[in-house]
Design a protein around this motif. Structure first.
Motif, PDB file in Angstrom:
ATOM      1  N   SER A  19      32.068   1.627  48.997  1.00  0.00           N
ATOM      2  CA  SER A  19      33.156   2.294  49.266  1.00  0.00           C
ATOM      3  C   SER A  19      33.125   4.143  48.550  1.00  0.00           C
ATOM      4  O   SER A  19      33.302   3.951  46.871  1.00  0.00           O
ATOM      5  CB  SER A  19      34.773   2.074  49.019  1.00  0.00           C
ATOM      6  N   ARG A  48      35.991   5.665  46.635  1.00  0.00           N
ATOM      7  CA  ARG A  48      36.767   5.620  46.091  1.00  0.00           C
ATOM      8  C   ARG A  48      36.168   4.914  45.284  1.00  0.00           C
ATOM      9  O   ARG A  48      36.682   4.827  43.906  1.00  0.00           O
ATOM     10  CB  ARG A  48      38.128   4.944  47.192  1.00  0.00           C
ATOM     11  N   LYS A  49      35.910   3.981  45.270  1.00  0.00           N
ATOM     12  CA  LYS A  49      35.133   2.635  44.272  1.00  0.00           C
ATOM     13  C   LYS A  49      34.451   3.613  43.314  1.00  0.00           C
ATOM     14  O   LYS A  49      34.289   3.483  41.883  1.00  0.00           O
ATOM     15  CB  LYS A  49      34.783   1.073  44.234  1.00  0.00           C
ATOM     16  N   LYS A  96      29.656  11.098  50.732  1.00  0.00           N
ATOM     17  CA  LYS A  96      30.377  10.005  51.233  1.00  0.00           C
ATOM     18  C   LYS A  96      29.246  10.233  52.386  1.00  0.00           C
ATOM     19  O   LYS A  96      28.881  11.086  53.411  1.00  0.00           O
ATOM     20  CB  LYS A  96      31.479  10.596  51.820  1.00  0.00           C
ATOM     21  N   TYR A 118      30.041   6.154  57.441  1.00  0.00           N
ATOM     22  CA  TYR A 118      30.262   4.211  58.018  1.00  0.00           C
ATOM     23  C   TYR A 118      30.456   3.537  59.463  1.00  0.00           C
ATOM     24  O   TYR A 118      30.575   3.684  60.487  1.00  0.00           O
ATOM     25  CB  TYR A 118      31.648   4.755  58.373  1.00  0.00           C
ATOM     26  N   PRO A 139      31.152   1.213  54.599  1.00  0.00           N
ATOM     27  CA  PRO A 139      31.092   2.577  54.193  1.00  0.00           C
ATOM     28  C   PRO A 139      30.042   2.825  53.309  1.00  0.00           C
ATOM     29  O   PRO A 139      29.582   1.820  52.786  1.00  0.00           O
ATOM     30  CB  PRO A 139      32.720   2.649  53.343  1.00  0.00           C
TER      31      PRO A 139
END
Length: 213
Positions: free
Chosen positions: A73, A75-76, A137, A140, A158
């Protein structure tokens, strides 16, 4: 190559009496001149493109490196980027070595490779810092999530990557020394607070006759 051969042949062509057949081959062979002008334009565009590069432009002491897209991810992964951003390269590798995150192992190998490549470029690895670290990014991927009672949901996988830029900067020891010097200057600027310390002995004024002054 054909134009180069023709130009060399034109320069090497001489009449039986020893005079050159072409006084100025560049003007008499317009195709050769156009070819040279085109090569000059291409080289000038290539140099301008190199100077416009944000990372790795000639004259800049920096090195950019990034990981491949892997399943995680964004965010991670951003948590790790915030952890190593602005840190010396050795300190960042040490942080990833003792991190409990799953992606820390991949980021540690990426930092080590970036440090080795920067050293191969001629940069001093002892003064390198992680000047920039950001996350990109990826796609997905959607897969079927089978549930009970003949129901189906959607499961998302993701992908993300981390990019870093190494630049020469201050080492960890230099930063600590600057913090100590800054604290010393702050204490000196405070001053004595109006208190004057002298070596004069304190004498009880009532032990002497007369006025105290």
């Amino acid at each position: 190559m054909d134009y180069a051969k023709r130009r060399d042949a034109a320069y090497a062509a001489f009449s039986p009496d020893g005079t050159p057949l072409f006084e100025n081959p560049d003007e008499e062979l317009p195709a050769l001149k156009a070819q040279e002008e085109k090569a000059q334009r291409v080289s000038s565009k290539r140099e301008a493109r190199q100077m416009r590069k944000r990372w790795g432009a000639p004259g800049k002491e920096e090195h950019k490196y990034s990981t491949a897209l892997f399943k995680i991810s964004p965010r991670k992964l951003k948590l790790l980027a915030d952890q190593i951003g602005g840190q010396p390269i050795d300190h960042a590798i040490l942080q990833m070595q003792f991190s409990a995150k799953r992606a820390a192992k991949r980021i540690k190998s990426t930092l080590a490779l970036a440090r080795d490549h920067a050293a191969a470029k001629g940069l001093d690895p002892r003064s390198l810092i992680v000047s920039e670290a950001w996350i990109g990014k990826g796609k997905y991927i959607t897969r079927a999530d089978l549930k009970g009672r003949a129901r189906v949901g959607r499961k998302h996988h993701p992908f993300a990557r981390m990019s870093i830029v190494l630049r020469p900067g201050k080492t960890w020891q230099q930063k600590e020394l600057e913090k100590l010097e800054k604290a010393r200057k702050r204490m000196r600027s405070i001053g004595d607070g109006g208190v004057v310390r002298t070596n004069k002995k304190i004498v009880n004024m009532f032990q002497r006759p007369g006025w105290a002054w």
